[in-house]
Write a protein that holds these residues in place. Structure first.
Motif, short mmCIF file in Angstrom:
data_model
loop_
_atom_site.label_atom_id
_atom_site.label_comp_id
_atom_site.label_asym_id
_atom_site.label_seq_id
_atom_site.Cartn_x
_atom_site.Cartn_y
_atom_site.Cartn_z
N ALA A 197 32.58 57.09 44.66
CA ALA A 197 32.57 56.83 43.51
C ALA A 197 32.81 57.35 42.21
O ALA A 197 31.76 57.11 41.44
CB ALA A 197 31.32 57.85 43.91
N TYR A 198 34.28 57.50 43.00
CA TYR A 198 34.40 58.10 41.61
C TYR A 198 35.96 57.07 41.45
O TYR A 198 36.57 57.51 40.81
CB TYR A 198 35.07 59.17 41.78
CG TYR A 198 34.30 60.70 42.28
CD1 TYR A 198 33.30 60.61 41.32
CD2 TYR A 198 33.84 61.06 42.69
CE1 TYR A 198 32.43 61.40 41.78
CE2 TYR A 198 33.14 61.81 43.43
CZ TYR A 198 32.55 61.74 43.03
OH TYR A 198 31.38 62.68 43.57
N ASP A 199 36.32 55.69 41.95
CA ASP A 199 36.96 55.26 41.56
C ASP A 199 37.48 54.54 40.46
O ASP A 199 36.38 54.35 39.82
CB ASP A 199 37.00 53.68 42.67
CG ASP A 199 38.83 53.17 42.53
OD1 ASP A 199 38.87 52.94 41.78
OD2 ASP A 199 38.18 52.37 43.67
N PRO A 200 38.20 54.74 39.73
CA PRO A 200 38.33 54.40 38.50
C PRO A 200 38.62 52.73 38.16
O PRO A 200 39.38 52.89 36.50
CB PRO A 200 39.78 55.38 37.34
CG PRO A 200 40.30 55.37 38.42
CD PRO A 200 39.84 55.80 40.05
N THR A 201 39.07 52.36 39.14
CA THR A 201 39.58 51.27 38.76
C THR A 201 39.33 50.29 37.73
O THR A 201 37.48 49.59 38.19
CB THR A 201 40.21 50.15 39.97
OG1 THR A 201 40.89 51.12 41.06
CG2 THR A 201 40.87 48.84 40.15
N GLU A 202 39.91 49.56 36.67
CA GLU A 202 39.12 48.50 35.75
C GLU A 202 39.34 47.04 36.02
O GLU A 202 40.66 46.69 36.64
CB GLU A 202 39.35 49.76 34.23
CG GLU A 202 38.54 50.00 34.54
CD GLU A 202 38.44 49.59 32.84
OE1 GLU A 202 38.93 48.95 32.06
OE2 GLU A 202 38.02 51.50 32.54
N LEU A 203 38.87 45.58 36.96
CA LEU A 203 39.11 44.48 36.60
C LEU A 203 39.43 44.74 35.75
O LEU A 203 39.00 44.74 33.73
CB LEU A 203 38.08 43.90 36.83
CG LEU A 203 37.63 44.35 38.65
CD1 LEU A 203 36.25 43.44 38.93
CD2 LEU A 203 38.61 44.58 39.72
N GLU A 204 39.97 42.83 35.21
CA GLU A 204 40.29 42.47 33.96
C GLU A 204 38.67 41.48 33.79
O GLU A 204 38.26 40.78 34.85
CB GLU A 204 41.21 40.95 34.34
CG GLU A 204 42.88 41.66 34.36
CD GLU A 204 43.32 42.47 32.86
OE1 GLU A 204 42.71 41.68 31.86
OE2 GLU A 204 43.56 43.24 33.31
N GLN A 221 38.26 40.84 41.52
CA GLN A 221 38.07 39.92 40.23
C GLN A 221 37.57 38.70 40.23
O GLN A 221 37.26 37.80 39.38
CB GLN A 221 39.84 40.53 40.73
CG GLN A 221 40.20 39.21 39.22
CD GLN A 221 39.68 40.35 37.86
OE1 GLN A 221 40.20 40.93 37.90
NE2 GLN A 221 39.28 39.61 36.65
N GLU A 222 37.73 38.10 41.42
CA GLU A 222 37.08 36.80 42.21
C GLU A 222 35.32 36.62 42.21
O GLU A 222 35.04 35.67 41.69
CB GLU A 222 37.28 36.50 43.40
CG GLU A 222 39.04 36.00 43.73
CD GLU A 222 39.51 35.34 44.58
OE1 GLU A 222 38.24 35.25 45.31
OE2 GLU A 222 40.33 35.53 45.40
N LEU A 223 34.42 37.99 42.06
CA LEU A 223 33.78 37.78 42.04
C LEU A 223 32.85 38.59 40.74
O LEU A 223 30.96 37.83 40.33
CB LEU A 223 33.15 38.94 42.51
CG LEU A 223 33.05 38.54 43.83
CD1 LEU A 223 33.20 39.83 45.18
CD2 LEU A 223 32.65 37.12 45.00
N ILE A 224 33.24 39.46 39.80
CA ILE A 224 32.87 40.03 38.71
C ILE A 224 32.17 39.03 37.40
O ILE A 224 30.38 39.18 37.00
CB ILE A 224 33.67 41.14 37.27
CG1 ILE A 224 33.15 41.60 36.43
CG2 ILE A 224 35.02 39.63 37.37
CD1 ILE A 224 34.12 42.81 36.39
N SER A 234 33.88 46.29 26.86
CA SER A 234 34.05 45.77 27.62
C SER A 234 33.32 45.16 29.13
O SER A 234 32.13 46.85 29.22
CB SER A 234 35.12 45.41 28.34
OG SER A 234 35.82 45.11 29.35
N VAL A 235 33.10 44.70 29.89
CA VAL A 235 31.52 44.43 31.03
C VAL A 235 32.93 45.24 32.09
O VAL A 235 32.24 45.26 32.85
CB VAL A 235 31.92 43.21 31.75
CG1 VAL A 235 31.10 41.90 29.97
CG2 VAL A 235 33.18 42.02 32.00
#
Length: 653
Positions: free
Chosen positions: A47-54, A321-324, A509-510
């Motif tokens: 719930a707190y994962d800060p990972t940002e995708l491109e 990353q392939e789904l965003i 950013s999205v």
């Protein structure tokens, strides 16, 4: 039972709206606040994962385009009239104590505030207390350590490792007390797990009638029965006809017991997902045969799943990353929801509200960097409007625990409730904004405008009230900090207006996690920063219109990349949602006051006081207590301890 002492909250008026959070030593807090270095993997609660995708590659874009709105009689593709509220929450039964509060005398203030924000816009909030865990839920007299909910992790089942749960009457009292403070109404689920081995467990229905009363919307007759055979709850050959027969057994049981008088027409069914084809399910005749008992037609569906990665099911590992980019593609979403076009028309024919009873970004907890990012908010709004366009009457975003990415809101972990506040996710903004898009009239109708040459990244919708367009929803799901993908939509309306008002949902950013703003305000700039109240300056833009070429008005509105704009075409529409009744919190420790609630607000909540209601307070099914006090009503707190409290005599029968 005889006379008992039960705490009743009667507190002094609010005098300070400030929020005070006293943090523990820094090393105890930064463990869940830290960012991730490149190449590292987050190992804390999802719930707190800060990972940002491109951000994905930008898609369709037209810098300037017209939107030509016609009177309702000539506008193509308008939906049925949409009730309010249109969007609510499905809260997994097993996390009730995390979300609602520890028990009926310790209700979480952030939850009350979050519900109040929506109720102020929609009139009320609809919440389902259920999910997979409702199927094996058993009401017990008490749990170890006085717990409201107890889980058996040694007997998990299904793809999501669902634990059986034992719950007490405290859960039902808690739901009732929440409704006494904020206009929340409830669906509860009747377990169907062993319907042939034992009598149907009607404890939750009986208790809900006695305690929740007028705030009880209905009963879900089993959850996702099309998966019963797959998950071992029924033989593999179990069919929709078999399920229809079991619903008939439930209806027969309810017809024989006078407690269900007035509630026999409040079933939610069939709540199927994807194992049984929709048309084959309707062809059983379940809706026609039980049309006097099934009030709501229901389905449940997620657009994708993360089960392979989260639960090791052996299924495909989906790469976020392939789904965003897929989640931001309007054409894909329109096609996905087209699956329900015929069902929506059938529901209209049968005069039944169609509800998406459980949904979110992806099953098995969603995806990091999508479900908890701005992309999730833009997807959710587009999804909600597509459901409205397909004649759904309501939808519910699912809420899980600490181990999912997609929560609209997440309480602080148990070991941090004395100093941390909540985390608000992107789908909460969706529910909030949809309340403003649909409004409270119950007459709004929606259409997809196929705008900007039907661009896949800049969709637009019109919302009509009566014969005139009232609001326009504009999307831009591209990301371009340079401003190169900002567009201007010139909205041409048949009525004469001098200006429009605009509210914006904004982020840089999205892929951005947290710190989204709606009309300039945020419900949390970071994890553990939300108390359920908005923060920041409230901003409504007023933009001028000019006379149209053939009459009416022309109103240009720009939308940056990324962004969402809700354009109000009628006077006063944007300012109708300024003030919600919320409660101050101070997280200061386990032995201090944590909340104050205005006494008058408590006594008149939901437009009634308990002298008028009188339905709370009985633990004898089928009877009413002679007492007219709130059932076990206690403090609303930040999961900690009581505010000012009095003790009153309350007779329970």
């Amino acid at each position: 039972m005889g006379w008992q002492y039960v705490p009743l909250l009667l507190v002094a008026p609010l005098v300070d709206a400030a929020v005070t959070v006293h943090h523990p030593p820094e090393d105890l807090f930064t463990m869940t606040q830290s960012s991730i270095a490149p190449g590292e993997t987050f190992s804390g609660n999802r719930a707190y994962d800060p990972t940002e995708l491109e951000p994905p590659e930008n898609g369709g874009y037209v810098p300037n385009f017209d939107i030509n709105l016609q009177p309702a009689g000539t506008q193509d593709g308008l939906s049925h009239q949409l009730p309010s509220p249109f969007f609510g929450f499905s809260i997994e039964m097993s996390v009730s104590n995390q979300v609602y509060g520890r028990n009926s005398t310790h209700i979480n203030v952030p939850f009350l505030n979050l519900m109040s924000n929506i109720a102020e816009r929609a009139g009320e909030v609809h919440v389902r207390c259920g999910g997979n865990t409702q199927e094996s839920a058993v009401m017990v007299e008490s749990n170890p350590n006085g717990l409201m909910i107890d889980k058996d992790y040694s007997s998990v089942s299904g793809t999501t490792n669902t634990p059986p749960i034992d719950y007490t009457m405290e859960l039902i009292y808690t739901l009732g007390n929440i409704s006494a403070l904020v206009p929340v109404k409830w669906w509860v689920g009747i377990p169907f797990d062993d319907i042939h081995e034992n009598p149907i467990r009607m404890d939750i229905a009986d208790a809900a009638i006695n305690v929740i009363g007028e705030n009880l919307l209905g009963f879900q007759a089993g959850n996702e029965p099309d998966y019963y055979g797959k998950f071992g709850r029924r033989p593999p050959e179990y069919t929709a006809f078999d399920y229809m027969g079991e619903v008939g057994e439930l209806i027969q049981l309810m017809s024989q017991n006078p407690i269900y008088e007035g509630y026999r027409d409040k079933l939610v069914s069939p709540s199927i997902a994807m194992e049984w084809p929709l048309q084959e399910t309707w062809d059983t005749g379940i809706i026609e045969n039980y049309r006097d008992q099934i009030r709501y037609m229901s389905v449940e569906r997620y657009p994708d799943n993360n089960c392979g990665a989260v639960f090791g099911t052996g299924g495909a590992i989906r790469v976020p990353q392939e789904l965003i980019g897929v989640y931001l593609d309007h054409h894909h979403l329109r096609s996905w929801t087209d699956y329900y076009v015929e069902t929506g028309l059938y529901a209209q024919q049968m005069q039944k509200p169609l509800i998406m009873f459980e949904t979110n970004t992806a099953s098995c907890g969603g995806f990091p960097g999508i479900s908890n990012a701005f992309a999730g908010a833009l997807w959710g709004l587009d999804y909600a409007l597509q459901l409205a366009r397909k004649n759904f009457s309501e939808a519910l975003f699912h809420v899980g625990g600490q181990s999912v990415y997609y929560n609209p809101f997440t309480a602080a972990p148990t070991n941090q409730t004395s100093f941390s506040q909540w985390t608000v996710g992107p789908t909460y903004y969706v529910v909030l904004i949809m309340a403003e898009i649909v409004g409270r009239t119950g007459t709004a109708r929606v259409t997809d405008l196929y705008a900007a040459e039907d661009s896949n990244r800049t969709p637009a919708y019109a919302i009509y009230e009566g014969d005139e367009p009232a609001r326009v929803a504009l999307f831009n799901t591209n990301t371009d900090p340079s401003g190169g993908h900002t567009y201007t939509a010139s909205i041409n309306v048949p009525q004469t207006i001098s200006s429009v008002q605009v509210k914006r949902l904004s982020a840089n950013s999205v892929s951005q996690i947290n710190n989204f703003t709606w009309a300039g305000q945020t419900w949390g700039a970071a994890n553990f920063e939300a108390d359920g109240r908005p923060h920041g300056e409230y901003v409504i833009e007023t933009l001028p219109c000019t006379p149209g070429e053939g009459g009416g008005s022309r109103c240009p509105v720009s939308v940056p990349a990324p962004g969402f704009a809700l354009v109000f075409l009628q006077d006063g529409g944007a300012s109708a949602h300024d003030e919600a009744q919320t409660y101050a919190t101070s997280a200061v420790g386990r032995d201090r006051n944590t909340a104050t609630i205005d006494r008058a607000a408590l006594e008149t909540s939901n437009g009634h006081n308990e002298t008028v209601r009188g339905f709370l307070g009985s633990t004898s099914y089928g009877s009413q207590s002679s007492a007219t006090t709130l059932a076990r009503l206690g403090v609303a707190s930040l999961g900690i301890v009581a505010a000012t409290m009095w003790t009153v005599l309350h007779r329970l029968r």
